[in-house]
Enzyme design. Structure first.
Site, mmCIF file in Angstrom:
data_model
loop_
_atom_site.group_PDB
_atom_site.id
_atom_site.type_symbol
_atom_site.label_atom_id
_atom_site.label_comp_id
_atom_site.label_asym_id
_atom_site.label_seq_id
_atom_site.Cartn_x
_atom_site.Cartn_y
_atom_site.Cartn_z
ATOM 1 C CG ASP A 135 -2.336 -0.907 1.160
ATOM 2 O OD1 ASP A 135 -1.796 -2.113 0.513
ATOM 3 O OD2 ASP A 135 -3.408 -1.002 1.983
ATOM 4 C CE LYS A 198 -5.435 1.950 2.559
ATOM 5 N NZ LYS A 198 -4.521 1.194 3.429
ATOM 6 C CE LYS A 234 -7.015 -1.361 2.688
ATOM 7 N NZ LYS A 234 -5.585 -1.841 3.279
#
Length: 298
Positions: A135, A198, A234
């Site tokens: 991430d 995300k 996400k």
């Protein structure tokens, strides 16, 4: 790059927020609720990203990830455990053979304020420790000043450093100027190779709002229509209740489509959501609401 990103259709703020409000009122049938709760559990990236994190805390989190409710072994495991790079090896060992992935934040999380070399070294540390998902945070300063090429190049470099690990690109939407910027950042990340886009680090508010998630779902849907490639979303930060999670699942189904209702294409980044999902699941099965102290929180 600038011409393409600024040529994207402007976001109708009123329409977007109105549709999000409508989606938030949608309900699911009682007989489908247990299935929805299990689906949400299976989509969680169970997360601990504190300066006080220890190997013991990570092992405990991994045990919960494998068996979220030991009294109910039919509850599915979560999708992944998300930790800092220096603790990724601990998580990999604790989750070996479980099918639960290890995600590690990288690139000078959460600010992204460091040199490219440091960010790539941060990524390499996590990958070498066995993390299968990375991430990363974008350089919001570069994005907000229109240096889109620099953001693109950095995402592409991190993607290469990931090797076979999946790359989730954190836009930190709470620091962007508005919905048009969310759309531009989503497309920029997809063009640069993000496997998943995300919303947030969870350190900034607002984080994963339903309108923002809806915009990002539109981006991956339109990307699929244009290229045939499936990319994921996400939603991270601020999603704490089963009701919130189900609202997001409804949005996934309505905006992107049922193909995205899998842990491969939609995730929740959460530290406290799991506890409420488990309580609601027990309520569905037992007919009474479990107290907080009966079920451990992540």
């Amino acid at each position: 790059m600038r011409r393409f990103l600024h040529g994207l259709p402007g976001v109708d703020q009123v329409g977007l927020e109105r549709r999000s409000a409508v989606l938030a009122t949608r309900s699911i049938k009682r007989e489908s609720k247990l299935q929805a709760l299990d689906m949400a559990i299976s989509m969680i990236d169970l997360t601990t990203l504190e300066g006080s994190d220890t190997p013991g805390k990570v092992r405990s989190l991994c045990a919960q990830a494998r068996r979220p409710d030991p009294d109910h072994p039919q509850v599915p495991p979560v999708a992944a455990v998300c930790v800092y790079p220096d603790l990724a090896g601990i998580a990999v060992e604790a989750l070996r053979g479980s099918g639960v992935a290890v995600a590690a934040v990288a690139t000078a999380f959460p600010s992204g304020r460091s040199s490219r070399a440091v960010k790539l070294a941060d990524t390499a540390l996590a990958v070498e420790a066995g993390a299968s998902e990375i991430d990363m945070v974008i350089d919001r300063g570069a994005f907000l000043t229109g240096r889109y090429g620099a953001v693109y190049d950095e995402i592409a470099a991190v993607k290469q450093a990931c090797g076979s690990a999946h790359l989730k690109v954190i836009l930190e939407t709470g620091e962007l100027a508005g919905y048009d910027d969310v759309r531009r950042a989503s497309w920029l990340a997809l063009l640069a190779g993000a496997d998943v886009i995300k919303t947030s680090t969870g350190k900034i508010s607002p984080a994963a709002t339903l309108p923002v998630v809806q915009l990002m779902l539109q981006a991956v849907r339109d990307w699929h229509r244009a290229t045939g490639e499936l990319r994921g979303v996400k939603a991270a930060g601020g999603i704490r209740t089963a009701k919130d999670a189900i609202r997001h699942l409804v949005a996934v189904n309505e905006v992107a489509g049922p193909a995205w209702l899998t842990p491969q294409l939609f995730r929740f980044g959460a530290s406290s959501l799991l506890g409420d999902l488990l309580r609601q699941r027990r309520t569905q099965q037992g007919g009474h609401y479990e107290s907080t102290d009966r079920i451990g929180n992540a």
